[in-house]
Structure formats: C-alpha cells, structure tokens
Write a protein that holds these residues in place. Structure first.
Motif, PDB file in Angstrom:
ATOM      1  N   ARG A 221       0.838  -1.203   0.000  1.00  0.00           N
ATOM      2  CA  ARG A 221       0.000   0.000   0.000  1.00  0.00           C
ATOM      3  C   ARG A 221       0.872   1.252   0.000  1.00  0.00           C
ATOM      4  O   ARG A 221       2.090   1.173   0.166  1.00  0.00           O
ATOM      5  CB  ARG A 221      -0.944   0.006   1.200  1.00  0.00           C
ATOM      6  CG  ARG A 221      -0.251  -0.110   2.550  1.00  0.00           C
ATOM      7  CD  ARG A 221      -1.121   0.415   3.672  1.00  0.00           C
ATOM      8  NE  ARG A 221      -1.202   1.872   3.667  1.00  0.00           N
ATOM      9  CZ  ARG A 221      -1.932   2.579   4.513  1.00  0.00           C
ATOM     10  NH1 ARG A 221      -2.663   1.969   5.417  1.00  0.00           N
ATOM     11  NH2 ARG A 221      -1.938   3.906   4.472  1.00  0.00           N
ATOM     12  N   GLU A 222       0.233   2.390  -0.195  1.00  0.00           N
ATOM     13  CA  GLU A 222       0.928   3.664  -0.213  1.00  0.00           C
ATOM     14  C   GLU A 222       0.643   4.439   1.074  1.00  0.00           C
ATOM     15  O   GLU A 222      -0.339   4.173   1.778  1.00  0.00           O
ATOM     16  CB  GLU A 222       0.464   4.497  -1.413  1.00  0.00           C
ATOM     17  CG  GLU A 222       0.709   3.832  -2.769  1.00  0.00           C
ATOM     18  CD  GLU A 222       2.190   3.659  -3.052  1.00  0.00           C
ATOM     19  OE1 GLU A 222       2.942   4.631  -2.850  1.00  0.00           O
ATOM     20  OE2 GLU A 222       2.585   2.561  -3.494  1.00  0.00           O
ATOM     21  N   PHE A 223       1.508   5.403   1.382  1.00  0.00           N
ATOM     22  CA  PHE A 223       1.356   6.238   2.573  1.00  0.00           C
ATOM     23  C   PHE A 223       1.441   7.703   2.164  1.00  0.00           C
ATOM     24  O   PHE A 223       2.183   8.067   1.245  1.00  0.00           O
ATOM     25  CB  PHE A 223       2.442   5.906   3.600  1.00  0.00           C
ATOM     26  CG  PHE A 223       2.481   4.446   3.962  1.00  0.00           C
ATOM     27  CD1 PHE A 223       1.586   3.920   4.875  1.00  0.00           C
ATOM     28  CD2 PHE A 223       3.402   3.590   3.360  1.00  0.00           C
ATOM     29  CE1 PHE A 223       1.596   2.575   5.190  1.00  0.00           C
ATOM     30  CE2 PHE A 223       3.427   2.239   3.667  1.00  0.00           C
ATOM     31  CZ  PHE A 223       2.518   1.732   4.577  1.00  0.00           C
ATOM     32  N   ILE A 224       0.711   8.535   2.869  1.00  0.00           N
ATOM     33  CA  ILE A 224       0.609   9.943   2.489  1.00  0.00           C
ATOM     34  C   ILE A 224       1.967  10.643   2.547  1.00  0.00           C
ATOM     35  O   ILE A 224       2.261  11.538   1.750  1.00  0.00           O
ATOM     36  CB  ILE A 224      -0.429  10.658   3.385  1.00  0.00           C
ATOM     37  CG1 ILE A 224      -0.851  11.988   2.766  1.00  0.00           C
ATOM     38  CG2 ILE A 224       0.072  10.838   4.806  1.00  0.00           C
ATOM     39  CD1 ILE A 224      -2.047  12.617   3.460  1.00  0.00           C
ATOM     40  N   ALA A 225       2.832  10.218   3.474  1.00  0.00           N
ATOM     41  CA  ALA A 225       4.132  10.878   3.642  1.00  0.00           C
ATOM     42  C   ALA A 225       5.115  10.539   2.526  1.00  0.00           C
ATOM     43  O   ALA A 225       6.207  11.129   2.480  1.00  0.00           O
ATOM     44  CB  ALA A 225       4.739  10.518   4.998  1.00  0.00           C
ATOM     45  N   GLN A 226       4.752   9.617   1.636  1.00  0.00           N
ATOM     46  CA  GLN A 226       5.623   9.342   0.490  1.00  0.00           C
ATOM     47  C   GLN A 226       5.716  10.544  -0.445  1.00  0.00           C
ATOM     48  O   GLN A 226       6.655  10.623  -1.245  1.00  0.00           O
ATOM     49  CB  GLN A 226       5.094   8.121  -0.281  1.00  0.00           C
ATOM     50  CG  GLN A 226       5.303   6.806   0.442  1.00  0.00           C
ATOM     51  CD  GLN A 226       4.739   5.629  -0.332  1.00  0.00           C
ATOM     52  OE1 GLN A 226       3.963   4.855   0.183  1.00  0.00           O
ATOM     53  NE2 GLN A 226       5.129   5.499  -1.588  1.00  0.00           N
ATOM     54  N   GLN A 227       4.758  11.468  -0.330  1.00  0.00           N
ATOM     55  CA  GLN A 227       4.758  12.657  -1.185  1.00  0.00           C
ATOM     56  C   GLN A 227       5.391  13.869  -0.511  1.00  0.00           C
ATOM     57  O   GLN A 227       5.422  14.946  -1.097  1.00  0.00           O
ATOM     58  CB  GLN A 227       3.312  12.996  -1.579  1.00  0.00           C
ATOM     59  CG  GLN A 227       2.541  11.838  -2.185  1.00  0.00           C
ATOM     60  CD  GLN A 227       3.223  11.267  -3.417  1.00  0.00           C
ATOM     61  OE1 GLN A 227       3.736  12.021  -4.259  1.00  0.00           O
ATOM     62  NE2 GLN A 227       3.238   9.956  -3.541  1.00  0.00           N
ATOM     63  N   TRP A 228       5.904  13.692   0.701  1.00  0.00           N
ATOM     64  CA  TRP A 228       6.452  14.826   1.438  1.00  0.00           C
ATOM     65  C   TRP A 228       7.882  15.138   1.024  1.00  0.00           C
ATOM     66  O   TRP A 228       8.699  14.229   0.807  1.00  0.00           O
ATOM     67  CB  TRP A 228       6.427  14.544   2.934  1.00  0.00           C
ATOM     68  CG  TRP A 228       5.047  14.476   3.521  1.00  0.00           C
ATOM     69  CD1 TRP A 228       3.858  14.511   2.846  1.00  0.00           C
ATOM     70  CD2 TRP A 228       4.719  14.347   4.908  1.00  0.00           C
ATOM     71  NE1 TRP A 228       2.813  14.414   3.723  1.00  0.00           N
ATOM     72  CE2 TRP A 228       3.299  14.314   5.002  1.00  0.00           C
ATOM     73  CE3 TRP A 228       5.479  14.264   6.076  1.00  0.00           C
ATOM     74  CZ2 TRP A 228       2.642  14.189   6.212  1.00  0.00           C
ATOM     75  CZ3 TRP A 228       4.815  14.138   7.287  1.00  0.00           C
ATOM     76  CH2 TRP A 228       3.410  14.112   7.355  1.00  0.00           C
ATOM     77  N   GLN A 229       8.203  16.429   0.950  1.00  0.00           N
ATOM     78  CA  GLN A 229       9.563  16.847   0.604  1.00  0.00           C
ATOM     79  C   GLN A 229      10.563  16.462   1.690  1.00  0.00           C
ATOM     80  O   GLN A 229      11.716  16.142   1.391  1.00  0.00           O
ATOM     81  CB  GLN A 229       9.599  18.370   0.393  1.00  0.00           C
ATOM     82  CG  GLN A 229       8.758  18.865  -0.761  1.00  0.00           C
ATOM     83  CD  GLN A 229       8.787  20.380  -0.889  1.00  0.00           C
ATOM     84  OE1 GLN A 229       9.550  21.063  -0.212  1.00  0.00           O
ATOM     85  NE2 GLN A 229       7.945  20.917  -1.769  1.00  0.00           N
TER      86      GLN A 229
END
Length: 378
Positions: A221-229
């Motif tokens: 699955r994916e996690f929201i923090a994967q898109q964090w700088q």
C-alpha cells in the motif's frame, strides 16, 4: 537525519504489543499510554514503522505539546511551533481532532483556531499572504486531553489496518490490526497447526500468514508521507527493499480457515490471493460442529458471532455450546476466542485460563485464552 517524536495510536488494550513492535524495529519508546505509544525516531523511522507495525492504527509526527485553557493560548501555542519544517508553501494542511475533559471542548472552534495559527506561522516563513494548498497533503491532528494540547502530522493517510488485501469484506469484519494482535498474543508459531473455524472474510488466517512469512503488512500500500519533501523518496525505496529481502520465501507452515457461509469462504480465498499468502491457507465451508483438525498440538484463534442483536442470542448460545463440545476433545490444543458476550464461559462450558480486555471497534470484548500443554520433546 533529525530525531523527533512519533506517536503510534492503538486500539485500547494493544499498547504493550505496539510498544514491543517498535522496540523490535530498533526505536526507543518514551511513553506507553492509553491508546497510544510515543517513540523517538527519524525520517527512516517514519518509513519503517508505517511498513512494519501490525497493531498500530497509524503513525503521527508529534509537532508540539502545551497547556491551553483559552483560545488565545491555543493560538499562540500552535503558532510557536515549527510548521515550516514540514509543510511547504504549496502544501495542503487540513485540521481535525478531538477534545476530552478539556476547557476548550468545541472541536470546530479548535480546528478553526489551529488552522489560523498555522497559516500565520507559514505567512511569516514564506512571506506570503495566501496559500493555495494545491500540493501534497499534510493532515494536522490535534488532541486536547485535560487541557493538554498535542499537535501532530499524520504520515499514514488511510489507517494502517487497511493493508490493501481486503477490498471486500463480510458484515461486521474484524479489524486487521486486532486480528494480528490476537495471533501475536497466542502461542502459535509457524510449524504449529492453526485453525480459525469462523474465518469470515479471512482476516485472522491472512494476518497469521503474513506474520509466519514475515511479510510487512504495509508492503502493498501507499502512505501519504511518500509525497512529502522532508522524507526523501530513496528512504521509502530502501525501506521497501529491505522489507522484500526479509520475506521468508522458504516458510513452511499451513493454516486452515472454515466458515458456515460459502460466500465468506470464497471471499477469504480472494483476499488471501490479494495478500499473496494463498499458498499457506486452506479455506473450507464447514460449521463449527463439523470441525476436524489434524495434529496433536495446535492453536485455534477465532472471532465467533457476538449476538449483538437481541434476536440472535439463543442462536449464539447454541454456537458457543457447540464450540465447547468440539474444543473439549482438543485437550492438547490452545484456543483464543474473542467475544463481547459476557456469559460466553457459561455456554462454552469452561472458564478461561486468562482473559484480556480488547476493543473490536467500539465494542468491548474479552479475549478468552485457554492454554494447552507444551508439546512433548521428541
């Protein structure tokens, strides 16, 4: 990388298990409280804890904590925190939370004040008066408990119980984090027989198989923090590669799941396939009264019907009587039974060796634990 505090919320009763999981990942716990565990880690800890924690509900970054009994104190305390270290200028930062036993009891008002304070802080740092919030999501969560404000950022997105394999579920499904906890609280280990006679959508057998094969529950699955700088993508890649390397491809064990509902059995098979553990589990349509097991020693771990509706009580009592008659013959087996029905032991016909209070959603339950003898040494 920078050290900071992380919080892993849990279902009530699972705090000690989650704390043990965190320590096994190599991180130090600083507080174990009702419903949450606080620990110290870095950016890699965000990746690993999201991937590996089986019993936590999500992973939060603790931005700050302070006392507040007025909205002015809430505003100033929030504004003083380093939000710019996490939220970029184009970031989206909605606010949600709860208040319990606090002077500031209005959740909508607290949301509004916290949002305004974060905006003011970011205005100072980015020298702008308007935020479009079209970038990555940085969900702010707050907790007010006895006037103590804890402000956090959610790194998980969807709750960690959503592993990705249960696209469909039967009525009243057991949460995956609780199912994993039931397995971890048992004496079952790979190589020992395992049976769930009330498999439903297959959650307990699937969680056991993930544990037996050492498959990280968040791997698919994916996690929201994967898109964090702030958290480099190579850290996520490295954490996932390590998790893949740790899978026991030569694991040798087998799990049996049964249910009286044929549709539930087919659903369990589909979910096991989605989880990638179908080779370890056999599902059959079978009532508990017809249950037959193999092996002198083993574990039964199950979540039978509770009888939450009044019309179901007599039927539930009959099921518990059948369980008692069948399980009594398995005098060398251990069994772990989760139910909210307070008279379970009366109809089952035997008192538990130990009971542990757990919560299935908002339903208070007991995990009735019956310990079989240790296997004889060959």
């Amino acid at each position: 990388m920078t050290q900071f505090e992380l919080i892993a919320p849990t279902l009530f009763g699972l705090e000690a298990l989650t704390a043990k999981e965190i320590r096994n990942l190599g991180y130090e716990t600083s507080a174990v409280e009702d419903g949450r565990v606080t620990f110290v880690g870095d950016e890699m800890a965000v990746c690993k804890s999201n991937l590996w924690l089986r019993t936590a509900e999500r992973v939060l970054i603790k931005v700050g904590e302070f006392q507040a009994t007025t909205f002015d104190a809430l505003f100033e305390g929030t504004k003083a925190l380093p939000w710019h270290e996490w939220i970029p200028e184009n970031g989206e930062f909605p606010v949600k939370g709860h208040s319990l036993k606090s002077t500031l009891f209005s959740v909508p008002d607290c949301q509004s004040i916290i949002k305004k304070a974060v905006v003011e802080k970011l205005k100072q740092k980015y020298n702008t008066s308007w935020f479009e919030e079209k970038g990555s999501r940085y969900q702010i969560q707050f907790s007010l408990l006895k006037d103590k404000v804890t402000l956090m950022l959610d790194t998980s997105g969807e709750g960690l119980h959503k592993r990705g394999y249960r696209e469909n579920a039967n009525e009243a499904p057991l949460r995956e984090t609780l199912a994993a906890a039931m397995v971890m609280l048992s004496v079952w280990r790979p190589g020992k027989a395992f049976v769930d006679p009330f498999c439903g959508s297959g959650t307990i057998p699937i969680e056991a198989a993930l544990i037996g094969a050492n498959i990280a529950p968040g791997l698919e699955r994916e996690f929201i923090a994967q898109q964090w700088q702030r958290i480099p993508k190579n850290l996520w890649w490295e954490a996932r590669r390590e998790a893949h390397d740790r899978i026991k491809t030569d694991a040798d064990f087998h799990i049996y799941g049964a249910d009286i509902d044929g549709k539930a059995v087919e659903l369990s098979k589909e979910n096991a396939s989605l989880a990638g553990v179908e080779e370890y589990i056999t599902f059959d349509k079978c009532p508990v009264s017809g249950l037959k097991v193999q092996g002198e020693y083993g574990c039964i771990i199950c979540n039978p019907p509770y009888g939450e509706r009044l019309g179901d009580i007599k039927e539930i009592q009959q099921i518990y009587k059948q369980m008692g008659q069948v399980f009594k013959k398995l005098d060398t087996w251990s069994y772990y039974i989760l139910t909210s029905y307070e008279q379970f032991e009366k109809f089952f016909g035997k008192n538990a060796d130990k009971k542990r209070k757990l919560y299935n959603g908002m339903i208070k339950c007991d995990l009735h634990q019956y310990f079989g003898p240790k296997p004889r040494r060959s």
